[in-house]
Design an enzyme around this catalytic site. Structure first.
Site, PDB file in Angstrom:
ATOM      1  N   ASP A 145       0.880  -1.163   0.000  1.00  0.00           N
ATOM      2  CA  ASP A 145       0.000   0.000   0.000  1.00  0.00           C
ATOM      3  C   ASP A 145       0.923   1.219   0.000  1.00  0.00           C
ATOM      4  O   ASP A 145       2.136   1.079  -0.023  1.00  0.00           O
ATOM      5  CB  ASP A 145      -0.937  -0.038   1.217  1.00  0.00           C
ATOM      6  CG  ASP A 145      -0.211   0.289   2.507  1.00  0.00           C
ATOM      7  OD1 ASP A 145      -0.876   0.468   3.527  1.00  0.00           O
ATOM      8  OD2 ASP A 145       1.029   0.363   2.486  1.00  0.00           O
ATOM      9  N   SER A 146       0.344   2.428   0.048  1.00  0.00           N
ATOM     10  CA  SER A 146       1.223   3.597  -0.175  1.00  0.00           C
ATOM     11  C   SER A 146       1.460   4.413   1.092  1.00  0.00           C
ATOM     12  O   SER A 146       2.159   5.414   1.062  1.00  0.00           O
ATOM     13  CB  SER A 146       0.606   4.500  -1.240  1.00  0.00           C
ATOM     14  OG  SER A 146      -0.754   4.717  -0.928  1.00  0.00           O
ATOM     15  N   GLY A 147       0.865   3.985   2.208  1.00  0.00           N
ATOM     16  CA  GLY A 147       1.221   4.604   3.483  1.00  0.00           C
ATOM     17  C   GLY A 147       0.277   5.671   3.968  1.00  0.00           C
ATOM     18  O   GLY A 147       0.109   5.837   5.175  1.00  0.00           O
ATOM     19  N   GLY A 148      -0.378   6.384   3.082  1.00  0.00           N
ATOM     20  CA  GLY A 148      -1.215   7.508   3.504  1.00  0.00           C
ATOM     21  C   GLY A 148      -2.323   7.097   4.451  1.00  0.00           C
ATOM     22  O   GLY A 148      -2.482   7.628   5.552  1.00  0.00           O
ATOM     23  N   ASP A 189      -2.609   8.385  -2.025  1.00  0.00           N
ATOM     24  CA  ASP A 189      -3.896   9.081  -2.160  1.00  0.00           C
ATOM     25  C   ASP A 189      -4.329   9.636  -0.809  1.00  0.00           C
ATOM     26  O   ASP A 189      -3.729   9.342   0.221  1.00  0.00           O
ATOM     27  CB  ASP A 189      -4.961   8.096  -2.664  1.00  0.00           C
ATOM     28  CG  ASP A 189      -5.268   7.035  -1.623  1.00  0.00           C
ATOM     29  OD1 ASP A 189      -4.323   6.621  -0.908  1.00  0.00           O
ATOM     30  OD2 ASP A 189      -6.424   6.606  -1.514  1.00  0.00           O
ATOM     31  N   GLN A 243     -11.281   7.851  -5.812  1.00  0.00           N
ATOM     32  CA  GLN A 243     -11.951   8.379  -4.633  1.00  0.00           C
ATOM     33  C   GLN A 243     -13.269   9.045  -5.074  1.00  0.00           C
ATOM     34  O   GLN A 243     -13.669   8.913  -6.235  1.00  0.00           O
ATOM     35  CB  GLN A 243     -11.043   9.387  -3.908  1.00  0.00           C
ATOM     36  CG  GLN A 243      -9.804   8.749  -3.253  1.00  0.00           C
ATOM     37  CD  GLN A 243     -10.116   7.890  -2.036  1.00  0.00           C
ATOM     38  OE1 GLN A 243     -11.276   7.789  -1.585  1.00  0.00           O
ATOM     39  NE2 GLN A 243      -9.093   7.213  -1.506  1.00  0.00           N
ATOM     40  N   GLY A 295     -11.651   4.813  -0.195  1.00  0.00           N
ATOM     41  CA  GLY A 295     -12.739   5.523   0.467  1.00  0.00           C
ATOM     42  C   GLY A 295     -13.955   4.688   0.768  1.00  0.00           C
ATOM     43  O   GLY A 295     -15.052   5.212   0.950  1.00  0.00           O
ATOM     44  N   ASP A 344      -8.326  -7.304   0.084  1.00  0.00           N
ATOM     45  CA  ASP A 344      -7.438  -7.535   1.233  1.00  0.00           C
ATOM     46  C   ASP A 344      -8.211  -7.152   2.490  1.00  0.00           C
ATOM     47  O   ASP A 344      -9.069  -6.250   2.441  1.00  0.00           O
ATOM     48  CB  ASP A 344      -6.163  -6.675   1.134  1.00  0.00           C
ATOM     49  CG  ASP A 344      -6.388  -5.280   1.712  1.00  0.00           C
ATOM     50  OD1 ASP A 344      -6.840  -4.415   0.936  1.00  0.00           O
ATOM     51  OD2 ASP A 344      -6.152  -5.083   2.917  1.00  0.00           O
ATOM     52  N   CYS A 403     -14.327 -28.045   6.095  1.00  0.00           N
ATOM     53  CA  CYS A 403     -13.046 -27.499   5.618  1.00  0.00           C
ATOM     54  C   CYS A 403     -12.009 -28.600   5.482  1.00  0.00           C
ATOM     55  O   CYS A 403     -11.940 -29.521   6.298  1.00  0.00           O
ATOM     56  CB  CYS A 403     -12.551 -26.453   6.622  1.00  0.00           C
ATOM     57  SG  CYS A 403     -10.948 -25.746   6.189  1.00  0.00           S
ATOM     58  N   CYS A 430      -8.668 -28.003   5.400  1.00  0.00           N
ATOM     59  CA  CYS A 430      -7.327 -27.498   5.742  1.00  0.00           C
ATOM     60  C   CYS A 430      -6.662 -28.429   6.744  1.00  0.00           C
ATOM     61  O   CYS A 430      -7.317 -29.276   7.373  1.00  0.00           O
ATOM     62  CB  CYS A 430      -7.421 -26.082   6.289  1.00  0.00           C
ATOM     63  SG  CYS A 430      -7.718 -25.959   8.062  1.00  0.00           S
ATOM     64  N   CYS A 461      -8.302 -28.465  10.278  1.00  0.00           N
ATOM     65  CA  CYS A 461      -9.621 -29.118  10.385  1.00  0.00           C
ATOM     66  C   CYS A 461      -9.558 -30.613  10.093  1.00  0.00           C
ATOM     67  O   CYS A 461     -10.410 -31.377  10.537  1.00  0.00           O
ATOM     68  CB  CYS A 461     -10.607 -28.436   9.434  1.00  0.00           C
ATOM     69  SG  CYS A 461     -10.917 -26.728   9.881  1.00  0.00           S
ATOM     70  N   HIS A 503      -6.396 -21.645   9.448  1.00  0.00           N
ATOM     71  CA  HIS A 503      -7.716 -22.031   8.934  1.00  0.00           C
ATOM     72  C   HIS A 503      -8.423 -20.840   8.268  1.00  0.00           C
ATOM     73  O   HIS A 503      -8.991 -20.964   7.174  1.00  0.00           O
ATOM     74  CB  HIS A 503      -8.616 -22.575  10.057  1.00  0.00           C
ATOM     75  CG  HIS A 503     -10.048 -22.553   9.651  1.00  0.00           C
ATOM     76  ND1 HIS A 503     -10.618 -23.547   8.854  1.00  0.00           N
ATOM     77  CD2 HIS A 503     -11.013 -21.622   9.825  1.00  0.00           C
ATOM     78  CE1 HIS A 503     -11.881 -23.234   8.596  1.00  0.00           C
ATOM     79  NE2 HIS A 503     -12.152 -22.064   9.157  1.00  0.00           N
TER      80      HIS A 503
HETATM   81  C1  LIG Z   1      -3.241   2.208  -0.680  1.00  0.00           C
HETATM   82  C2  LIG Z   1      -3.416   3.197   0.432  1.00  0.00           C
HETATM   83  N1  LIG Z   1      -4.594   4.032   0.185  1.00  0.00           N
HETATM   84  C3  LIG Z   1      -5.794   3.698   0.661  1.00  0.00           C
HETATM   85  N2  LIG Z   1      -5.931   2.608   1.435  1.00  0.00           N
HETATM   86  C4  LIG Z   1      -7.182   2.300   1.927  1.00  0.00           C
HETATM   87  C5  LIG Z   1      -7.309   1.207   2.784  1.00  0.00           C
HETATM   88  C6  LIG Z   1      -8.577   0.903   3.293  1.00  0.00           C
HETATM   89  N3  LIG Z   1      -9.012  -0.045   4.180  1.00  0.00           N
HETATM   90  C7  LIG Z   1     -10.353   0.162   4.324  1.00  0.00           C
HETATM   91  N4  LIG Z   1     -11.177  -0.543   5.135  1.00  0.00           N
HETATM   92  C8  LIG Z   1     -10.657  -1.487   6.071  1.00  0.00           C
HETATM   93  N5  LIG Z   1     -10.796   1.183   3.572  1.00  0.00           N
HETATM   94  C9  LIG Z   1      -9.704   1.679   2.931  1.00  0.00           C
HETATM   95  C10 LIG Z   1      -9.579   2.772   2.071  1.00  0.00           C
HETATM   96  C11 LIG Z   1      -8.305   3.084   1.580  1.00  0.00           C
HETATM   97  C12 LIG Z   1      -8.103   4.248   0.729  1.00  0.00           C
HETATM   98  O1  LIG Z   1      -9.046   4.997   0.405  1.00  0.00           O
HETATM   99  N6  LIG Z   1      -6.836   4.511   0.290  1.00  0.00           N
HETATM  100 ZN   LIG Z   2      -9.972 -25.466   8.252  1.00  0.00          ZN
END
Ligand SMILES: CCNc1nc2cc3[nH]c(NC)nc3cc2c(=O)[nH]1
Ligand SMILES: [Zn+2]
Length: 374
Positions: free
Chosen positions: A95-98, A149, A191, A218, A268, A306, A308, A311, A337
């Site tokens: 991800d980019s940190g913001g 962003d 966004q 967002g 993710d 499951c 795995c 399980c 799991h």
């Molecule tokens: C890649 C970094 N930028 C960035 N990460 C996010 C990570 C999120 N994680 C969640 N819910 C758990 N909403 C998000 C929105 C953004 C978003 O609007 N921007």
């Molecule tokens: Zn399992």
């Protein structure tokens, strides 16, 4: 002008749901896909070998954390990047940190330049700009790099959302102009809150910058679940067909299926790993909290459906004991799991799409998961 790289191939469609393949320098990713979150170069309590054996094809690393500790320069110096440092030779998205600055650091200030913040570790002050974020992700060598962003705090007026979107677009250009490594792919982030017009304008202006994929930002930031689902149903299918679509931070199993149904390819979420450490198994019959008294002598596997390695062998009674006395093994077993469950769910969804039976798959999963069997 950046030459356009085509990394996505759609192989099947079932209404708006699609199955495809993303090609990266560290292997192919079969979509729809769930990406285990490996915040500080580790998917908590998992060995890399365990992620490989459950066939995780891509994991996520967090720029904010790795920048603060051990530092992106060290990772580049000793590991030639994150793959070498953590010995993960499949794909990585960073991800980019913001976003994490806002969720973790005590003080943060947004200017045109970037975001100034105080480290949650020692209070030291830092600036992350689009260029700094790209420098860090370049050093980490991730296969998919996310734009820097701004994720606007909600609730927000439409004017505030437009202002934030315009800043995100100016930052997107600065990210695109940065020279990443040849194998790296850059994703734009759309966004605009829940406003279809803002989101469409943001997407159209990002499309001019030739990103290899698009993410929806967002969302899953406090809006009502039905607001997110109805937004996805109306917007996702308008995103470019020929590029990966990534819904950041989502989510619960049913939210992922709602995203797939709308046409999302990548997900993710920290839920399967974070909730595991609190004793929650995610199962076909709904969540199961192993702490409950009634599992004390229950010799059934956590999820009878499951396959795995947890399980197939261990009982609820045993894992409840481990959790109750605080054995670390409990965290590893429940996490294993849960990740297997998420990966299997997206694999099953992919097969259903290829058979053009995604709606049937969705209904059957929904009925079983909401039956709250446990
Ligand atoms: C890649 C970094 N930028 C960035 N990460 C996010 C990570 C999120 N994680 C969640 N819910 C758990 N909403 C998000 C929105 C953004 C978003 O609007 N921007
Ligand atoms: Zn399992």
């Amino acid at each position: 002008m950046t030459t356009e790289k085509k990394i996505f191939k759609k192989i099947a469609q079932s209404k708006k749901a699609r199955a495809g393949v993303i090609t990266t320098a560290h292997g192919e990713i079969e979509t729809p896909i769930f990406m285990p979150v490996g915040t500080r170069a580790s998917v908590k309590t998992m060995w890399q070998e365990e992620l490989e054996e459950m066939n995780a094809q891509i994991i996520l690393g967090n720029t904010y954390h790795l920048y603060l500790r051990p530092g992106h320069e060290l990772i580049e110096k000793v590991g030639a990047g994150l793959h070498g440092f953590m010995k993960w030779d499949r794909a990585i998205l960073t991800d980019s940190g913001g976003y994490q600055v806002f969720s973790l650091s005590s003080m943060n200030k947004v200017t045109e330049e970037g975001v100034t913040f105080q480290s949650h570790l020692d209070g030291s002050r830092h600036l992350i700009s689009p260029e700094k974020s790209m420098e860090i992700q370049r050093a980490l060598g991730s296969d998919i790099v996310m734009n820097f962003d701004e994720c606007p705090a909600l609730p927000a007026t439409k004017d505030r959302l437009r202002e934030s979107m315009e800043l995100t677009l100016r930052w997107a250009k600065r990210c695109r102009d940065y020279q990443l490594k040849d194998h790296q792919n850059l994703f734009g982030i759309i966004q605009g809150g829940l406003h279809h017009d803002l989101r469409t304008e943001c997407m159209e202006r990002l499309k001019e910058m030739n990103f290899e994929g698009f993410a929806l930002g967002g969302l899953s930031v406090g809006e009502k679940n039905e607001e997110m689902v109805s937004f996805l149903d109306n917007f996702v299918h308008t995103m470019p067909e020929d590029k990966p679509r990534y819904l950041m931070g989502v989510g619960k199993p049913l939210d992922i299926l709602n995203g797939i149904r709308a046409g999302i390819d990548m997900f993710d979420c920290v839920l399967p790993t974070r909730n595991a450490r609190n004793g929650q198994f995610l199962t076909k019959g709904g969540p199961l909290n192993i702490k409950k008294e009634r599992f004390k002598e229950d010799l059934l596997p956590p999820d009878p459906e499951c396959n795995c390695k947890v399980c197939r062998k261990y009982s609820r009674a045993y894992i409840r004991h481990l959790f109750t006395v605080g054995e670390y093994l409990a965290g590893n077993m429940i996490t294993y799991h849960n990740l297997y469950f998420y990966l299997q769910m997206t694999r099953d969804a992919r097969e259903a799409i290829k058979a053009d039976k995604f709606d049937e798959f969705y209904s059957s999963f929904y009925n079983s998961y909401t039956s709250n069997m446990w």
